[in-house]
Design a protein around this motif. Structure first.
Motif, PDB file in Angstrom:
ATOM      1  N   GLY A  46       0.806  -1.218   0.000  1.00 54.44           N
ATOM      2  CA  GLY A  46       0.000   0.000   0.000  1.00 54.44           C
ATOM      3  C   GLY A  46       0.836   1.263   0.000  1.00 54.44           C
ATOM      4  N   SER A  47       1.893   1.271   0.811  1.00 52.99           N
ATOM      5  CA  SER A  47       2.695   2.491   0.953  1.00 52.99           C
ATOM      6  C   SER A  47       3.679   2.690  -0.185  1.00 52.99           C
ATOM      7  CB  SER A  47       3.463   2.457   2.279  1.00 52.99           C
ATOM      8  OG  SER A  47       4.308   1.324   2.345  1.00 52.99           O
ATOM      9  N   CYS A  48       4.037   1.632  -0.909  1.00 53.83           N
ATOM     10  CA  CYS A  48       5.059   1.742  -1.976  1.00 53.83           C
ATOM     11  C   CYS A  48       4.466   1.486  -3.356  1.00 53.83           C
ATOM     12  CB  CYS A  48       6.207   0.777  -1.697  1.00 53.83           C
ATOM     13  SG  CYS A  48       7.076   1.089  -0.145  1.00 53.83           S
ATOM     14  N   ALA A  49       4.063   0.242  -3.627  1.00 46.81           N
ATOM     15  CA  ALA A  49       3.642  -0.131  -4.976  1.00 46.81           C
ATOM     16  C   ALA A  49       2.342   0.567  -5.378  1.00 46.81           C
ATOM     17  CB  ALA A  49       3.494  -1.647  -5.060  1.00 46.81           C
ATOM     18  N   ALA A  50       1.292   0.439  -4.548  1.00 48.41           N
ATOM     19  CA  ALA A  50       0.006   1.030  -4.909  1.00 48.41           C
ATOM     20  C   ALA A  50       0.099   2.549  -5.008  1.00 48.41           C
ATOM     21  CB  ALA A  50      -1.056   0.625  -3.875  1.00 48.41           C
ATOM     22  N   THR A  51       0.865   3.170  -4.119  1.00 47.82           N
ATOM     23  CA  THR A  51       1.000   4.621  -4.155  1.00 47.82           C
ATOM     24  C   THR A  51       1.748   5.076  -5.394  1.00 47.82           C
ATOM     25  OG1 THR A  51       1.160   4.501  -1.749  1.00 47.82           O
ATOM     26  CG2 THR A  51       1.606   6.621  -2.767  1.00 47.82           C
ATOM     27  N   LEU A  52       2.785   4.345  -5.762  1.00 46.68           N
ATOM     28  CA  LEU A  52       3.558   4.723  -6.948  1.00 46.68           C
ATOM     29  C   LEU A  52       2.696   4.625  -8.204  1.00 46.68           C
ATOM     30  CD1 LEU A  52       6.202   5.458  -8.334  1.00 46.68           C
ATOM     31  CD2 LEU A  52       6.786   3.018  -8.356  1.00 46.68           C
ATOM     32  N   VAL A  53       1.983   3.514  -8.358  1.00 48.69           N
ATOM     33  CA  VAL A  53       1.111   3.354  -9.528  1.00 48.69           C
ATOM     34  C   VAL A  53       0.053   4.454  -9.555  1.00 48.69           C
ATOM     35  CG1 VAL A  53      -0.603   1.845 -10.597  1.00 48.69           C
ATOM     36  CG2 VAL A  53       1.520   0.882  -9.702  1.00 48.69           C
ATOM     37  N   SER A  54      -0.549   4.747  -8.409  1.00 46.37           N
ATOM     38  CA  SER A  54      -1.598   5.763  -8.354  1.00 46.37           C
ATOM     39  C   SER A  54      -1.048   7.149  -8.656  1.00 46.37           C
ATOM     40  CB  SER A  54      -2.249   5.746  -6.967  1.00 46.37           C
ATOM     41  OG  SER A  54      -2.834   4.491  -6.705  1.00 46.37           O
ATOM     42  N   LEU A  55       0.121   7.462  -8.129  1.00 47.76           N
ATOM     43  CA  LEU A  55       0.708   8.787  -8.358  1.00 47.76           C
ATOM     44  C   LEU A  55       0.995   8.998  -9.842  1.00 47.76           C
ATOM     45  CD1 LEU A  55       1.757  11.371  -6.988  1.00 47.76           C
ATOM     46  CD2 LEU A  55       3.989  10.254  -6.794  1.00 47.76           C
ATOM     47  N   LEU A  56       1.570   7.993 -10.482  1.00 47.79           N
ATOM     48  CA  LEU A  56       1.884   8.124 -11.903  1.00 47.79           C
ATOM     49  C   LEU A  56       0.615   8.148 -12.751  1.00 47.79           C
ATOM     50  CD1 LEU A  56       4.938   5.687 -12.138  1.00 47.79           C
ATOM     51  CD2 LEU A  56       4.974   8.183 -11.969  1.00 47.79           C
ATOM     52  N   ALA A  57      -0.309   7.230 -12.486  1.00 50.25           N
ATOM     53  CA  ALA A  57      -1.535   7.151 -13.296  1.00 50.25           C
ATOM     54  C   ALA A  57      -2.405   8.381 -13.100  1.00 50.25           C
ATOM     55  CB  ALA A  57      -2.309   5.888 -12.929  1.00 50.25           C
ATOM     56  N   ASN A  58      -2.565   8.844 -11.873  1.00 50.69           N
ATOM     57  CA  ASN A  58      -3.361  10.047 -11.633  1.00 50.69           C
ATOM     58  C   ASN A  58      -2.739  11.259 -12.302  1.00 50.69           C
ATOM     59  OD1 ASN A  58      -5.256   8.661 -10.126  1.00 50.69           O
ATOM     60  ND2 ASN A  58      -4.282   9.124  -8.165  1.00 50.69           N
ATOM     61  N   GLY A  59      -1.403  11.333 -12.274  1.00 51.91           N
ATOM     62  CA  GLY A  59      -0.736  12.463 -12.914  1.00 51.91           C
ATOM     63  C   GLY A  59      -0.972  12.483 -14.418  1.00 51.91           C
ATOM     64  N   TYR A  60      -0.842  11.343 -15.059  1.00 53.76           N
ATOM     65  CA  TYR A  60      -1.079  11.280 -16.502  1.00 53.76           C
ATOM     66  C   TYR A  60      -2.547  11.565 -16.827  1.00 53.76           C
ATOM     67  CZ  TYR A  60       3.563   9.369 -17.458  1.00 53.76           C
ATOM     68  OH  TYR A  60       4.918   9.204 -17.587  1.00 53.76           O
ATOM     69  N   ALA A  61      -3.463  11.035 -16.026  1.00 55.77           N
ATOM     70  CA  ALA A  61      -4.884  11.254 -16.283  1.00 55.77           C
ATOM     71  C   ALA A  61      -5.257  12.729 -16.115  1.00 55.77           C
ATOM     72  CB  ALA A  61      -5.726  10.394 -15.337  1.00 55.77           C
ATOM     73  N   THR A  62      -4.724  13.379 -15.100  1.00 56.19           N
ATOM     74  CA  THR A  62      -5.022  14.798 -14.892  1.00 56.19           C
ATOM     75  C   THR A  62      -4.473  15.649 -16.034  1.00 56.19           C
ATOM     76  OG1 THR A  62      -4.983  14.467 -12.497  1.00 56.19           O
ATOM     77  CG2 THR A  62      -4.778  16.723 -13.297  1.00 56.19           C
ATOM     78  N   LYS A  63      -3.251  15.338 -16.478  1.00 53.01           N
ATOM     79  CA  LYS A  63      -2.688  16.080 -17.611  1.00 53.01           C
ATOM     80  C   LYS A  63      -3.535  15.891 -18.864  1.00 53.01           C
ATOM     81  CE  LYS A  63       2.134  15.990 -16.042  1.00 53.01           C
ATOM     82  NZ  LYS A  63       3.517  15.479 -16.312  1.00 53.01           N
TER      83      LYS A  63
ATOM     84  N   GLN B  72     -12.072  25.701 -17.893  1.00 51.80           N
ATOM     85  CA  GLN B  72     -12.646  24.611 -17.114  1.00 51.80           C
ATOM     86  C   GLN B  72     -11.562  23.740 -16.477  1.00 51.80           C
ATOM     87  OE1 GLN B  72     -15.076  22.580 -19.993  1.00 51.80           O
ATOM     88  NE2 GLN B  72     -16.799  23.994 -19.736  1.00 51.80           N
ATOM     89  N   GLY B  73     -10.376  24.307 -16.281  1.00 51.77           N
ATOM     90  CA  GLY B  73      -9.284  23.549 -15.696  1.00 51.77           C
ATOM     91  C   GLY B  73      -9.599  23.039 -14.311  1.00 51.77           C
ATOM     92  N   ALA B  74     -10.277  23.864 -13.512  1.00 52.80           N
ATOM     93  CA  ALA B  74     -10.655  23.421 -12.155  1.00 52.80           C
ATOM     94  C   ALA B  74     -11.610  22.247 -12.219  1.00 52.80           C
ATOM     95  CB  ALA B  74     -11.278  24.577 -11.385  1.00 52.80           C
ATOM     96  N   ASP B  75     -12.547  22.282 -13.205  1.00 56.51           N
ATOM     97  CA  ASP B  75     -13.470  21.159 -13.350  1.00 56.51           C
ATOM     98  C   ASP B  75     -12.732  19.882 -13.743  1.00 56.51           C
ATOM     99  OD1 ASP B  75     -15.565  22.804 -12.734  1.00 56.51           O
ATOM    100  OD2 ASP B  75     -16.049  23.263 -14.828  1.00 56.51           O
ATOM    101  N   ALA B  76     -11.689  20.024 -14.550  1.00 60.14           N
ATOM    102  CA  ALA B  76     -10.917  18.852 -14.945  1.00 60.14           C
ATOM    103  C   ALA B  76     -10.245  18.216 -13.740  1.00 60.14           C
ATOM    104  CB  ALA B  76      -9.875  19.249 -15.989  1.00 60.14           C
ATOM    105  N   SER B  77      -9.702  19.026 -12.851  1.00 54.34           N
ATOM    106  CA  SER B  77      -9.085  18.481 -11.640  1.00 54.34           C
ATOM    107  C   SER B  77     -10.112  17.772 -10.771  1.00 54.34           C
ATOM    108  CB  SER B  77      -8.402  19.611 -10.861  1.00 54.34           C
ATOM    109  OG  SER B  77      -7.379  20.206 -11.633  1.00 54.34           O
TER     110      SER B  77
END
Length: 452
Positions: A105-122, A132-137
């Motif tokens: 939870g603290s290493c693998a899941a967090t790393l995957v989530s951080l990278l995937a969320n970052g790409y999805a938000t971009k 509508q940038g705030a709505d996208a976030s």
């Protein structure tokens, strides 16, 4: 094409002493069968994920922000782990399973989530209008993050469900594993949020109770430390129910964990979306939705724990009737208070070693009852006989210390139990017992290879 001639037995077969043919195995298969290699590879993978996530968080928060976030984020962790360990007191899970869940939870899941969320938000920011940038976030936090994060945390529960099936018996096991995994995830995530808040306060000169750090600490650490464990516990609940189902219910054993994972994503999305509601919308969702769900899950877990004690009370008399356990033991082993008294009595008379022996005896007897319960409900372990013999062997070598302590504990704590209650038929006989074991007899194999 000509068909090959039928196989014929050779007239002069090779002598029995001739060496057997051993097919060559691929290097990967040989390494995979080596337990040390598998464990070492898993540890290396988690350590690599930990180093990467450490570098990413430190890059975003700075060294000072990282240290402040780490110091504040660690505060709820011992309390949450203690709460889940309390839930798991009847049949405590091995520490290696819990350590794996927390590390995942603290290493693998967090790393995957951080990278995937970052790409999805971009991606959302580049596909919607700038205004509508705030709505996208908000969309990313409400619809993308729950799917990514809950899937990453559910992977730990799935791995333990598949590869540590012996330690996965029901609802309590699923909730505990899922809760520990989510505790590790929330720990790393809180470091990131608190570190960023501290860096922001440093940039704008904020301090004290009005600072962003104080507000973030109040919301994430004091007000909602159970948020991530609550979401992921839904997934654990589904796997726990699936573990209790008979083998023939294959569709339900797959469908229920999937529905539970979708429920976890839904709860997570509602929680994240409530942060963007105007006025007191967040507090309304917190008070009228999240708190009741948390209360229901807590009640269900406590009920399941009491049901585990009833399982011991129902299935251990079979071994008492066969002479392996003394009459007081099913009573004492089905009471948490009697268990504690037995350990204390052993510690006062024989020291820490005797208390440890009693604790091991209790653990093996509990595993024995759950093993028989799985056979009773139609989901017997494939190695039922071998596992039963192994557990009885461990009980036999600890009975001289544990049985007197448990007998005294039963006298000190009356346990409501119907004497002479019928023993549930399991369809699997207690191995090797036509009669109780005579006094002084040791464990061994009787006729036909049966353990007695």
């Amino acid at each position: 094409m000509h068909e090959p001639p039928p196989y014929q037995q050779p007239q002069h077969p090779l002598p029995p002493t001739f060496g057997h043919y051993k097919p060559r195995r691929a290097l990967w298969d040989t390494l995979w069968d080596n337990k040390a290699v598998r464990v070492g590879g898993l540890v290396l993978l988690l350590a690599l994920c930990g180093l990467i996530i450490l570098a990413l968080v430190r890059e975003q928060t700075g060294t000072e922000g990282f240290l402040v976030g780490l110091g504040l984020a660690v505060l709820p962790v011992p309390l949450l782990i203690a709460a889940f360990r309390w839930m798991d007191r009847v049949e405590p899970k091995p520490w290696r399973n819990l350590a794996f869940a927390f590390a995942w939870g603290s290493c693998a899941a967090t790393l995957v989530s951080l990278l995937a969320n970052g790409y999805a938000t971009k991606w959302l920011l580049t596909t919607v209008d700038v205004a509508q940038g705030a709505d996208a976030s908000t969309w990313g936090a409400t619809f993308v993050a729950p799917v990514v994060e809950e899937s990453g945390k559910a992977a730990a529960v799935l791995l333990l469900y598949l590869f540590r099936r012996r330690d996965f018996n029901g609802i309590v096991d699923g909730v505990v594993i899922a809760g520990i995994t989510a505790t590790g995830f929330a720990f790393t995530e809180n470091i990131l949020y608190l570190g960023n808040a501290f860096a922001s306060d440093q940039s704008f000169g904020y301090s004290g109770l009005r600072s962003t750090t104080a507000a973030t600490f109040f919301v994430r650490v004091l007000m909602s430390p159970f948020a991530h464990p609550l979401f992921t516990s839904m997934t654990g609940l589904g796997f726990g129910i699936a573990a209790a189902l008979p083998q023939r219910r294959r569709v339900l054993r797959v469908l229920i964990p999937v529905l539970a994972l979708l429920t976890a994503m839904l709860l997570h999305g509602v929680w994240n979306g409530s942060a963007s509601l105007p006025g007191a919308g967040f507090l309304v969702v917190y008070a009228l939705f999240m708190v009741p769900v948390f209360g229901v899950l807590t009640w269900l877990t406590i009920w399941s724990r009491q049901n585990e004690l009833r399982t011991l009370r129902a299935h251990l008399p079979a071994y008492q009737a066969a002479g392996w356990l003394t009459p007081p033991e099913p009573l004492a082993l089905s009471s948490m208070r009697a268990r504690g008294i037995a350990r204390d009595l052993a510690r006062r008379t024989g020291g820490p070693a005797a208390a440890r022996t009693v604790a091991e005896y209790i653990s093996f007897a509990t595993s024995l009852a759950f093993l028989r319960h799985r056979a009773y409900r139609g989901t017997p372990a494939p190695d039922f006989t071998a596992r039963e013999q192994e557990l009885l062997h461990h009980l036999w070598h600890r009975k001289s210390v544990a049985q007197p302590a448990l007998a005294q504990a039963t006298a000190a704590v009356p346990v409501p139990f119907a004497a002479g209650a019928p023993i549930p038929p399991t369809g699997v006989p207690v191995r090797g017992w036509g009669a109780p074991v005579p006094p002084g007899a040791g464990p061994g194999y009787g006729p036909a290879g049966q353990y007695r």
